[in-house]
Design an enzyme around this catalytic site. Structure first.
Site, PDB file in Angstrom:
ATOM      1  N   GLU A 225       0.803  -1.230   0.151  1.00 14.64           N
ATOM      2  CA  GLU A 225      -0.018  -0.034   0.133  1.00 14.64           C
ATOM      3  C   GLU A 225       0.975   1.079   0.054  1.00 14.64           C
ATOM      4  OE1 GLU A 225      -2.577   0.128   3.613  1.00 14.64           O
ATOM      5  OE2 GLU A 225      -3.608   2.058   2.945  1.00 14.64           O
ATOM      6  N   LYS A 227       1.494   5.312  -0.079  1.00 18.68           N
ATOM      7  CA  LYS A 227       0.903   6.693   0.602  1.00 18.68           C
ATOM      8  C   LYS A 227       1.657   7.960   0.349  1.00 18.68           C
ATOM      9  CE  LYS A 227      -0.704   8.180   5.312  1.00 18.68           C
ATOM     10  NZ  LYS A 227      -1.282   7.673   6.671  1.00 18.68           N
ATOM     11  N   ASP A 259      -5.184   3.203  -1.493  1.00 13.32           N
ATOM     12  CA  ASP A 259      -6.109   3.586  -0.610  1.00 13.32           C
ATOM     13  C   ASP A 259      -6.501   5.224  -1.026  1.00 13.32           C
ATOM     14  OD1 ASP A 259      -6.717   5.451   1.789  1.00 13.32           O
ATOM     15  OD2 ASP A 259      -6.236   3.961   2.957  1.00 13.32           O
TER      16      ASP A 259
HETATM   17  C1  RNT Z   1      -2.655   4.265   6.910  1.00 12.65           C
HETATM   18  C2  RNT Z   1      -3.087   3.237   6.010  1.00 12.65           C
HETATM   19  C3  RNT Z   1      -3.325   1.780   6.403  1.00 12.65           C
HETATM   20  C4  RNT Z   1      -4.116   1.925   7.965  1.00 12.65           C
HETATM   21  C5  RNT Z   1      -4.363   0.540   8.392  1.00 12.65           C
HETATM   22  C6  RNT Z   1      -4.852   0.655   9.810  1.00 12.65           C
HETATM   23  O1  RNT Z   1      -2.577   5.534   6.359  1.00 12.65           O
HETATM   24  O2  RNT Z   1      -4.307   3.362   5.290  1.00 12.65           O
HETATM   25  O3  RNT Z   1      -3.973   0.715   5.580  1.00 12.65           O
HETATM   26  O4  RNT Z   1      -5.278   2.558   7.827  1.00 12.65           O
HETATM   27  O5  RNT Z   1      -3.595  -0.290   8.209  1.00 12.65           O
HETATM   28 ZN    ZN Z   2      -5.288   1.925   4.231  1.00 11.96          ZN
END
Ligand code: RNT
Ligand code: ZN
Length: 420
Positions: A225, A227, A259
């Site tokens: 993931e 960010k 996300d």
């Molecule tokens: C954080 C990410 C991650 C968390 C979770 C709790 O910015 O979005 O996925 O929200 O793992």
């Molecule tokens: Zn997340």
């Protein structure tokens, strides 16, 4: 006119667009959506007493937060009763459940520490997704885990990741449903770093070491993931969009996870979904609602939520996109937050299934853009609410806002009696 007649009229309206709402409802019933355990307790978990770290934050102190595994499960059950559709349970490693006097640090976690969650999921016919927890722990050194220049720190977190692969495989074997395991770290710097490459090279090596743990690729689906920034880590994030996308692209079996709170505010994940579908057999999503930043507000049935669902449905990608909710609001009734967010995403998917996608594509491909705009606007006021209500009835959950009465009772009888 009773609800049956109202649904019949709605069905006819959609049929005139070439849409069979009965079929849409049937399809909805089997699409799994992952429900995040961490909405129930503000991402606290059960393995530490310290604060939430990693650049993420919950705000608010609404009473009634779940403090134990039993309370969290009880609350989740209450939420599940009010949501239509197929659910998967999304756990974080910090939600390990230990026996009295027992403790295992994150690098030592074993399947047995999640046996109670497995029973919970199996009894409710749910698969399980998993997340190693690279935050809220004293081994996070100077804000870094998998990208730390301190080898002991990095080793500890690699061991955690590998333990989580074993636990993910256990979940998949126990439930008979593949486990999506998502790697996210808050690793980064508050102020301008002098070396942007080093942490990323270490991060890359660490994830490779985690994925070197043997596992069945059909059972465990690892994701990375990305960010853009976090609170206190505004200047640099090791796991940036380019980093994770390139990592997933160059490591077979590793999925990119987007996300929709993790991009600049005018970037749209709905547009990124089809871009990735051109290249990846499978992708994963965290569905959230960013308000000005990655605020993780409860998902609503808003424009971008609907647009994301449409991209999945109209590209025939329901079997290729792993969908998970990811938000945490501590300022409102947490069980209601679960319910509203889950129902909103369900509405978005059902709405997408009730959209005349083939017809709209045809208008685009024949350059009938005026008509395309007109139809897209007119269908917004079709009687979707009746289709949604019918879907809820078929799933034996409340169709309208009457679910709130049940929640009010639950709040009075259960939540309000809990201490801090
Ligand atoms: C954080 C990410 C991650 C968390 C979770 C709790 O910015 O979005 O996925 O929200 O793992
Ligand atoms: Zn997340």
């Amino acid at each position: 006119m009773d609800y049956k007649d109202r649904y019949k009229l709605a069905k006819e309206a959609y049929a005139s667009l070439g849409i069979n709402t009965d079929e849409a409802i049937e399809k909805m019933k089997v699409i799994p959506v992952s429900l995040h355990c961490w909405q129930g307790d503000d991402v606290t978990g059960f393995d530490h007493d310290g604060p939430l770290t990693g650049g993420i934050q919950t705000t608010g102190n609404y009473p009634g937060k779940a403090r134990t595994p039993e309370e969290l499960m009880q609350d989740m059950d209450q939420a599940l009763r009010l949501m239509p559709g197929k659910k998967k349970l999304n756990l974080h490693a910090s939600y390990a459940i230990f026996e009295q006097g027992e403790f295992a640090d994150r690098d030592q976690l074993e399947p047995k520490h999640f046996a109670k969650w497995v029973s919970f999921a199996k009894e409710r016919d749910m698969g399980i997704d998993f997340n190693p927890t690279f935050f809220s722990h004293d081994r996070v050194k100077d804000g870094l885990t998998l990208s730390s220049p301190d080898e002991e720190t990095r080793k500890f977190w690699i061991a955690h990741g590998r333990a989580c692969i074993r636990i993910s495989e256990y979940f998949a074997k126990e439930t008979g449903i593949p486990c999506v395991m998502n790697i996210w770290t808050g690793d980064g710097y508050k102020d301008i770093p002098a070396d942007r490459l080093g942490p990323r090279m270490r991060y890359k090596d660490s994830i490779e070491q985690i994925l070197a743990e043997p596992f069945d690729k059909k059972l465990v689906k690892p994701c990375v993931e990305s960010k853009v920034f976090g609170i206190g880590v505004e200047s640099y994030t090791a796991g940036s969009a380019e980093f994770t996308l390139s990592f997933a692209a160059s490591h077979k079996g590793c999925l990119p996870l987007m996300d929709n709170g993790h991009y600049h505010p005018t970037e749209m994940v709905s547009d990124k979904i089809p871009a990735l579908l051109c290249f990846y057999p499978e992708i994963a999503l965290h569905i959230t609602r960013p308000v000005r930043w990655d605020s993780d507000h409860v998902v609503l049935y808003d424009d971008e939520t609907r647009e994301m669902a449409k991209e999945i449905v109209r590209n025939d990608a329901l079997g290729r996109v792993h969908m998970a909710l990811d938000y945490f609001d501590a300022g409102i009734n947490r069980v209601c937050a679960w319910v509203v967010g889950f129902r909103s995403w369900q509405k978005a998917l059902l709405n997408a299934l009730c959209t005349p996608n083939a017809m709209l594509k045809e208008l685009q491909d024949t350059n009938q853009m005026t008509k395309l705009m007109m139809v897209q606007e007119e269908i917004k006021t079709y009687p979707f609410g009746e289709v949604w209500a019918e879907y809820c009835r078929q799933c034996n959950v409340p169709a309208g806002m009457e679910w709130f009465d049940e929640m009010t009772k639950y709040e009075e009888e259960i939540l309000s009696k809990r201490g801090k």
